[in-house]
Scaffold this motif. Structure first.
Motif, PDB file in Angstrom:
ATOM      1  N   ASN A 183      25.837 -18.823  79.288  1.00 37.03           N
ATOM      2  CA  ASN A 183      26.467 -18.895  77.964  1.00 37.03           C
ATOM      3  C   ASN A 183      27.952 -19.253  78.070  1.00 37.03           C
ATOM      4  OD1 ASN A 183      27.966 -17.904  75.579  1.00 37.03           O
ATOM      5  ND2 ASN A 183      25.929 -17.388  74.853  1.00 37.03           N
ATOM      6  N   ALA A 206      23.063 -11.116  79.385  1.00 33.66           N
ATOM      7  CA  ALA A 206      21.821 -11.650  78.797  1.00 33.66           C
ATOM      8  C   ALA A 206      21.593 -13.099  79.217  1.00 33.66           C
ATOM      9  CB  ALA A 206      21.870 -11.544  77.275  1.00 33.66           C
ATOM     10  N   ASN A 207      22.678 -13.880  79.272  1.00 34.10           N
ATOM     11  CA  ASN A 207      22.544 -15.297  79.624  1.00 34.10           C
ATOM     12  C   ASN A 207      23.803 -15.754  80.360  1.00 34.10           C
ATOM     13  OD1 ASN A 207      22.113 -18.041  79.780  1.00 34.10           O
ATOM     14  ND2 ASN A 207      22.455 -18.425  77.603  1.00 34.10           N
ATOM     15  N   SER A 208      23.697 -15.833  81.685  1.00 34.93           N
ATOM     16  CA  SER A 208      24.879 -16.163  82.490  1.00 34.93           C
ATOM     17  C   SER A 208      25.361 -17.596  82.234  1.00 34.93           C
ATOM     18  CB  SER A 208      24.568 -15.979  83.976  1.00 34.93           C
ATOM     19  OG  SER A 208      23.541 -16.878  84.350  1.00 34.93           O
ATOM     20  N   ASP A 268      16.796 -14.308  75.333  1.00 37.41           N
ATOM     21  CA  ASP A 268      18.093 -14.042  75.961  1.00 37.41           C
ATOM     22  C   ASP A 268      19.188 -14.983  75.451  1.00 37.41           C
ATOM     23  OD1 ASP A 268      17.343 -11.882  77.417  1.00 37.41           O
ATOM     24  OD2 ASP A 268      16.817 -13.010  79.221  1.00 37.41           O
ATOM     25  N   ALA A 301      27.005 -10.372  76.715  1.00 42.64           N
ATOM     26  CA  ALA A 301      26.502 -11.731  76.446  1.00 42.64           C
ATOM     27  C   ALA A 301      26.161 -12.437  77.756  1.00 42.64           C
ATOM     28  CB  ALA A 301      27.546 -12.535  75.673  1.00 42.64           C
ATOM     29  N   ALA A 349      22.475 -13.405  73.715  1.00 43.88           N
ATOM     30  CA  ALA A 349      23.836 -13.672  74.209  1.00 43.88           C
ATOM     31  C   ALA A 349      24.719 -14.170  73.065  1.00 43.88           C
ATOM     32  CB  ALA A 349      23.784 -14.700  75.337  1.00 43.88           C
ATOM     33  N   HIS A 370      25.781 -11.299  70.825  1.00 45.63           N
ATOM     34  CA  HIS A 370      26.908 -10.560  71.420  1.00 45.63           C
ATOM     35  C   HIS A 370      28.214 -11.340  71.238  1.00 45.63           C
ATOM     36  CE1 HIS A 370      24.927  -7.066  73.105  1.00 45.63           C
ATOM     37  NE2 HIS A 370      23.992  -7.820  73.656  1.00 45.63           N
ATOM     38  N   CYS A 371      28.139 -12.674  71.347  1.00 44.08           N
ATOM     39  CA  CYS A 371      29.339 -13.499  71.137  1.00 44.08           C
ATOM     40  C   CYS A 371      29.844 -13.364  69.705  1.00 44.08           C
ATOM     41  CB  CYS A 371      29.041 -14.970  71.434  1.00 44.08           C
ATOM     42  SG  CYS A 371      28.922 -15.327  73.193  1.00 44.08           S
TER      43      CYS A 371
END
Ligand SMILES: [Zn+2]
Length: 391
Positions: free
Chosen positions: A213, A209-211, A176, A206, A180, A183-184
């Motif tokens: 981030n 997937a990973n809060s 994850d 993003a 993320a 996606h970034c």
């Protein structure tokens, strides 16, 4: 007396046993080597004489005569690859693959090694094709990992996401954090192409997937700032404090610029001073010092630098403090301080660096992916001075 006599007998008996054992070992070795084809020794000879190409030819001949030499091929191929002789490694592994009687697992192993050869040689398309053939079996997971590395090098972030998800399905640990970041990367591309909606869509994926981030939060502010909405941008950047305050140095300058754009610079300086106080760091101080000096004058900046230096003494802080003192001093004290400040500045200018916690690679710029080891989020978001070796 009797005891002494028996001890004397032990020595010749042990000697005789050792002699018999060595004879047996020698016999076994001779009978084993008689079974090895002559080409094997020829190959070994070429290898020892540093004639690797002739050695490969000889070993290939062995492999044709004796199917038991698969391990020899793997050992040779790996040796060549480690030495950077990828063309030779490729030849060895391709030769192995050309054998029709190769068991499936050995074939997969050879394909995997061949893929690694291509990867090392920088032949990404051929590496991708080779790893792509390993959909099942013991080497499928390793091949999928290698494919992910290839797509990262190619910056093909959509395929990175697919491959990472596939890896998770195959039983790899959660990816994850990496997903993320992929996606970034896509969001950043969209931002550069002036597609704010696509950028926002990627950023929400993003964070899904990973809060944790932080990059997505910072980029969300960047997207709004690019659209001229400083107030919303500021809102995103200020979220970093709640999400992970260690990353505040990365947004301090952006936050101040947004406050200035909104005509609320003094409010921004106040916030930065609070941050410097709560989360001491040279990078935060650098930004705060600059704006506090401009908005509130030299004395206020001096007080900020002094408080910070007392909290965490270091060379960069000392340089900053001397600068502040110099601004407030009269001649000739001022010239002395200027000299000291200049000297210290020269020595410390290139000292603080971001450092990868995975491989130790040091960099002036902050990276989300380490240029040394390709790890994601391996840099702490603060520059640190190297600890001098104790004398
Ligand atoms: Zn690294």
């Amino acid at each position: 007396m009797d005891l002494d006599f028996w001890w004397l007998l032990v020595i010749p008996v042990a000697f005789a046993l050792g002699w018999m054992a060595s004879r047996y070992d020698l016999k076994a070795l001779l009978s084993e080597s008689a079974n090895l084809p002559r080409s094997y020794f020829r190959g070994l000879n070429f290898l020892l004489n540093e004639q690797p190409d002739k050695a490969i030819d000889a070993f290939i001949e062995v492999a044709k005569l004796d199917p038991e030499t698969v391990e020899l091929h793997f050992a040779l191929g790996n040796l060549f690859r480690r030495r950077g002789e990828t063309d030779r490694a490729i030849r060895v592994h391709q030769n192995l693959l050309s054998r029709s009687d190769l068991p499936v697992n050995e074939r997969d192993h050879a394909l995997y090694e061949l893929g690694q050869d291509f990867l090392k040689a920088g032949l990404l398309d051929r590496a991708e094709e080779t790893f792509g053939k390993l959909k099942t079996g013991d080497f499928a997971l390793g091949a999928q990992r290698a494919l992910l590395a290839i797509y990262e090098i190619e910056k093909d972030w959509n395929r990175c996401i697919d491959t990472a998800r596939q890896l998770e399905v195959m039983g790899a640990a959660s990816l994850d954090l990496e997903i993320a970041q992929f996606h970034c990367e896509l969001a950043q591309e969209a931002l550069q192409q002036k597609k704010p909606d696509e950028a926002r869509r990627q950023l929400s994926l993003a964070l899904k997937a990973n809060s944790q981030n932080v990059r997505a939060t910072i980029l969300a502010g960047d997207v709004d700032a690019a659209s001229g909405d400083s107030a919303t941008a500021l809102g995103h950047w200020r979220e970093v404090e709640a999400q992970n305050p260690a990353y505040l140095p990365l947004v301090a300058e952006k936050v101040m610029k947004a406050y200035e754009a909104l005509g609320r610079a003094e409010e921004g300086a106040e916030l930065l001073t609070t941050w410097v106080d709560a989360y001491p760091s040279n990078d935060l101080l650098d930004v705060a010092y600059k704006y506090v000096a401009a908005l509130r004058g030299a004395d206020a900046a001096h007080a900020l630098a002094r408080a910070q230096m007392q909290k965490s003494p270091n060379l960069a802080g000392m340089s900053r403090l001397l600068e502040a003192q110099q601004a407030a001093a009269d001649e000739p004290r001022r010239s002395e301080l200027e000299l000291m400040h200049k000297l210290l500045q020269q020595r410390t200018k290139n000292l603080p660096r971001y450092t990868c916690q995975n491989c130790g690679f040091r960099a002036r710029l902050f990276y989300w992916q380490c240029p040394g080891c390709s790890g994601w989020e391996t840099y702490a978001p603060r520059r640190v001075e190297p600890v001098p070796a104790s004398s």
